[in-house]
Design a protein around this motif. Structure first.
Motif, mmCIF file in Angstrom:
data_model
loop_
_atom_site.group_PDB
_atom_site.id
_atom_site.type_symbol
_atom_site.label_atom_id
_atom_site.label_comp_id
_atom_site.label_asym_id
_atom_site.label_seq_id
_atom_site.Cartn_x
_atom_site.Cartn_y
_atom_site.Cartn_z
ATOM 1 N N LEU A 53 30.961 9.530 2.648
ATOM 2 C CA LEU A 53 30.889 10.097 1.307
ATOM 3 C C LEU A 53 29.500 9.931 0.716
ATOM 4 C CD1 LEU A 53 34.211 9.061 -0.442
ATOM 5 C CD2 LEU A 53 33.487 11.326 0.244
ATOM 6 N N GLY A 54 29.127 10.844 -0.109
ATOM 7 C CA GLY A 54 27.862 10.777 -0.825
ATOM 8 C C GLY A 54 28.123 11.134 -2.268
ATOM 9 N N ASP A 55 27.073 11.324 -3.005
ATOM 10 C CA ASP A 55 27.211 11.724 -4.395
ATOM 11 C C ASP A 55 26.232 12.864 -4.637
ATOM 12 O OD1 ASP A 55 27.993 11.795 -7.007
ATOM 13 O OD2 ASP A 55 26.661 10.185 -7.642
ATOM 14 N N PRO A 56 26.705 14.074 -4.807
ATOM 15 C CA PRO A 56 28.107 14.485 -4.896
ATOM 16 C C PRO A 56 28.808 14.435 -3.533
ATOM 17 C CG PRO A 56 26.705 16.422 -4.960
ATOM 18 C CD PRO A 56 25.801 15.211 -4.951
ATOM 19 N N HIS A 57 30.150 14.523 -3.568
ATOM 20 C CA HIS A 57 30.906 14.477 -2.320
ATOM 21 C C HIS A 57 30.504 15.628 -1.412
ATOM 22 C CE1 HIS A 57 34.491 12.107 -4.160
ATOM 23 N NE2 HIS A 57 33.371 11.454 -4.211
ATOM 24 N N PRO A 58 30.402 15.359 -0.121
ATOM 25 C CA PRO A 58 30.063 16.427 0.814
ATOM 26 C C PRO A 58 31.239 17.391 1.018
ATOM 27 C CG PRO A 58 30.200 14.319 1.949
ATOM 28 C CD PRO A 58 30.461 14.063 0.514
ATOM 29 N N TRP A 59 30.932 18.549 1.542
ATOM 30 C CA TRP A 59 31.952 19.512 1.928
ATOM 31 C C TRP A 59 31.752 19.862 3.398
ATOM 32 C CZ3 TRP A 59 29.469 23.686 3.794
ATOM 33 C CH2 TRP A 59 28.234 24.013 3.255
ATOM 34 N N LEU A 60 32.819 20.264 4.048
ATOM 35 C CA LEU A 60 32.783 20.682 5.451
ATOM 36 C C LEU A 60 33.441 22.042 5.570
ATOM 37 C CD1 LEU A 60 34.097 17.462 7.213
ATOM 38 C CD2 LEU A 60 31.766 18.291 7.243
ATOM 39 N N LYS A 61 32.932 22.863 6.453
ATOM 40 C CA LYS A 61 33.621 24.118 6.758
ATOM 41 C C LYS A 61 33.277 24.557 8.168
ATOM 42 C CE LYS A 61 31.791 26.434 3.269
ATOM 43 N NZ LYS A 61 31.402 27.509 2.333
ATOM 44 N N TRP A 62 34.247 25.235 8.800
ATOM 45 C CA TRP A 62 34.078 25.793 10.135
ATOM 46 C C TRP A 62 33.949 27.303 10.029
ATOM 47 C CZ3 TRP A 62 33.380 23.393 14.711
ATOM 48 C CH2 TRP A 62 33.689 22.034 14.786
ATOM 49 N N LEU A 63 33.015 27.870 10.783
ATOM 50 C CA LEU A 63 32.801 29.305 10.833
ATOM 51 C C LEU A 63 32.999 29.815 12.257
ATOM 52 C CD1 LEU A 63 29.390 29.525 8.918
ATOM 53 C CD2 LEU A 63 31.671 29.678 7.939
ATOM 54 N N ASP A 83 38.034 27.543 8.388
ATOM 55 C CA ASP A 83 38.654 26.323 7.872
ATOM 56 C C ASP A 83 37.643 25.621 6.976
ATOM 57 O OD1 ASP A 83 40.118 24.025 7.373
ATOM 58 O OD2 ASP A 83 40.133 23.327 9.438
ATOM 59 N N GLU A 84 38.086 25.235 5.790
ATOM 60 C CA GLU A 84 37.219 24.454 4.909
ATOM 61 C C GLU A 84 37.983 23.299 4.287
ATOM 62 O OE1 GLU A 84 35.449 26.945 1.908
ATOM 63 O OE2 GLU A 84 37.253 28.132 1.703
ATOM 64 N N THR A 85 38.955 22.777 5.041
ATOM 65 C CA THR A 85 39.703 21.614 4.578
ATOM 66 C C THR A 85 39.080 20.352 5.160
ATOM 67 O OG1 THR A 85 41.246 21.688 6.442
ATOM 68 C CG2 THR A 85 41.848 22.940 4.468
ATOM 69 N N TYR A 86 39.264 19.256 4.481
ATOM 70 C CA TYR A 86 38.821 17.965 5.008
ATOM 71 C C TYR A 86 39.637 16.872 4.349
ATOM 72 C CZ TYR A 86 35.901 18.139 0.796
ATOM 73 O OH TYR A 86 35.446 18.263 -0.492
ATOM 74 N N VAL A 87 39.599 15.698 4.973
ATOM 75 C CA VAL A 87 40.350 14.543 4.494
ATOM 76 C C VAL A 87 39.369 13.411 4.228
ATOM 77 C CG1 VAL A 87 42.111 12.840 5.118
ATOM 78 C CG2 VAL A 87 42.382 15.220 5.824
ATOM 79 N N ILE A 88 39.534 12.736 3.092
ATOM 80 C CA ILE A 88 38.725 11.556 2.787
ATOM 81 C C ILE A 88 39.532 10.336 3.202
ATOM 82 C CG2 ILE A 88 37.568 10.220 0.993
ATOM 83 C CD1 ILE A 88 37.311 12.845 -0.589
ATOM 84 N N GLY A 89 39.027 9.576 4.174
ATOM 85 C CA GLY A 89 39.723 8.419 4.703
ATOM 86 C C GLY A 89 39.563 7.191 3.825
ATOM 87 N N ILE A 129 34.638 11.386 5.730
ATOM 88 C CA ILE A 129 35.244 12.704 5.612
ATOM 89 C C ILE A 129 35.424 13.268 7.012
ATOM 90 C CG2 ILE A 129 34.860 15.057 4.824
ATOM 91 C CD1 ILE A 129 33.580 13.976 2.373
ATOM 92 N N THR A 130 36.632 13.704 7.299
ATOM 93 C CA THR A 130 36.910 14.263 8.619
ATOM 94 C C THR A 130 37.616 15.603 8.487
ATOM 95 O OG1 THR A 130 39.018 13.079 8.767
ATOM 96 C CG2 THR A 130 37.095 12.002 9.736
ATOM 97 N N ASN A 131 37.491 16.390 9.532
ATOM 98 C CA ASN A 131 38.173 17.668 9.629
ATOM 99 C C ASN A 131 38.563 17.865 11.075
ATOM 100 O OD1 ASN A 131 37.764 20.613 10.647
ATOM 101 N ND2 ASN A 131 38.442 20.800 8.531
ATOM 102 N N GLU A 132 39.730 18.410 11.296
ATOM 103 C CA GLU A 132 40.174 18.729 12.647
ATOM 104 C C GLU A 132 40.443 20.224 12.703
ATOM 105 O OE1 GLU A 132 44.226 17.969 15.022
ATOM 106 O OE2 GLU A 132 43.130 16.142 14.482
ATOM 107 N N PHE A 145 32.094 28.246 17.499
ATOM 108 C CA PHE A 145 32.499 27.749 16.193
ATOM 109 C C PHE A 145 31.373 26.880 15.662
ATOM 110 C CE2 PHE A 145 36.391 28.646 18.412
ATOM 111 C CZ PHE A 145 37.201 29.223 17.450
ATOM 112 N N THR A 146 31.034 27.042 14.387
ATOM 113 C CA THR A 146 29.969 26.270 13.768
ATOM 114 C C THR A 146 30.546 25.447 12.634
ATOM 115 O OG1 THR A 146 28.335 27.968 14.302
ATOM 116 C CG2 THR A 146 27.748 26.398 12.575
ATOM 117 N N CYS A 147 30.262 24.147 12.648
ATOM 118 C CA CYS A 147 30.672 23.251 11.571
ATOM 119 C C CYS A 147 29.465 23.043 10.658
ATOM 120 C CB CYS A 147 31.140 21.914 12.125
ATOM 121 S SG CYS A 147 31.671 20.761 10.830
#
Length: 82
Positions: free
Chosen positions: A3-13, A20-26, A31-34, A49-51
Motif C-alpha cells: 500500500l502507498g498513499d494514495p492507495h495503488p490500483w491494479l488492472k489487467w489489459l 479485470d481491475e479488481t484487487y484485494v488488500i491483505g 495488494i493482490t489480484n488474481e 495480458f498486461t498488468c
C-alpha cells in the motif's frame, strides 16, 4: 504490491482493453489480484495480458506483460481394424 498513499490500483489489459481491475488488500497491507481466464482453447495461445499498477497520476504506471502458453497433454487412442 504494498500500500502507498494514495492507495495503488491494479488492472489487467488484453489487446488494450481492461479485462479485470479488481484487487484485494491483505492483512499485511499488500495488494493482490488474481487474473482468471476461463474456457481456454488453442485460440488463446500467445495471447498477451498486461498488468498495470500505480498510485499516482504523476508518473506512468508500472507494467508487466505476459504471454499465455498452453501445454496440452495428448490423448492416445488405439483403433482396431477388422
Amino acid at each position: 504490491m504494498s500500500l502507498g498513499d494514495p492507495h495503488p490500483w491494479l488492472k489487467w489489459l488484453k489487446d488494450g482493453q481492461v479485462v479485470d481491475e479488481t484487487y484485494v488488500i491483505g492483512v499485511d497491507n499488500t495488494i493482490t489480484n488474481e487474473l482468471v481466464v476461463n474456457n481456454l482453447n488453442r485460440s488463446n495461445l500467445k495471447n498477451e495480458f498486461t498488468c498495470l499498477a500505480s498510485n499516482s497520476h504523476l508518473v506512468s504506471p508500472r507494467q508487466v506483460t505476459i504471454s499465455l502458453d498452453l501445454t496440452c497433454n495428448y490423448i492416445f487412442l488405439s483403433c482396431l481394424l477388422k
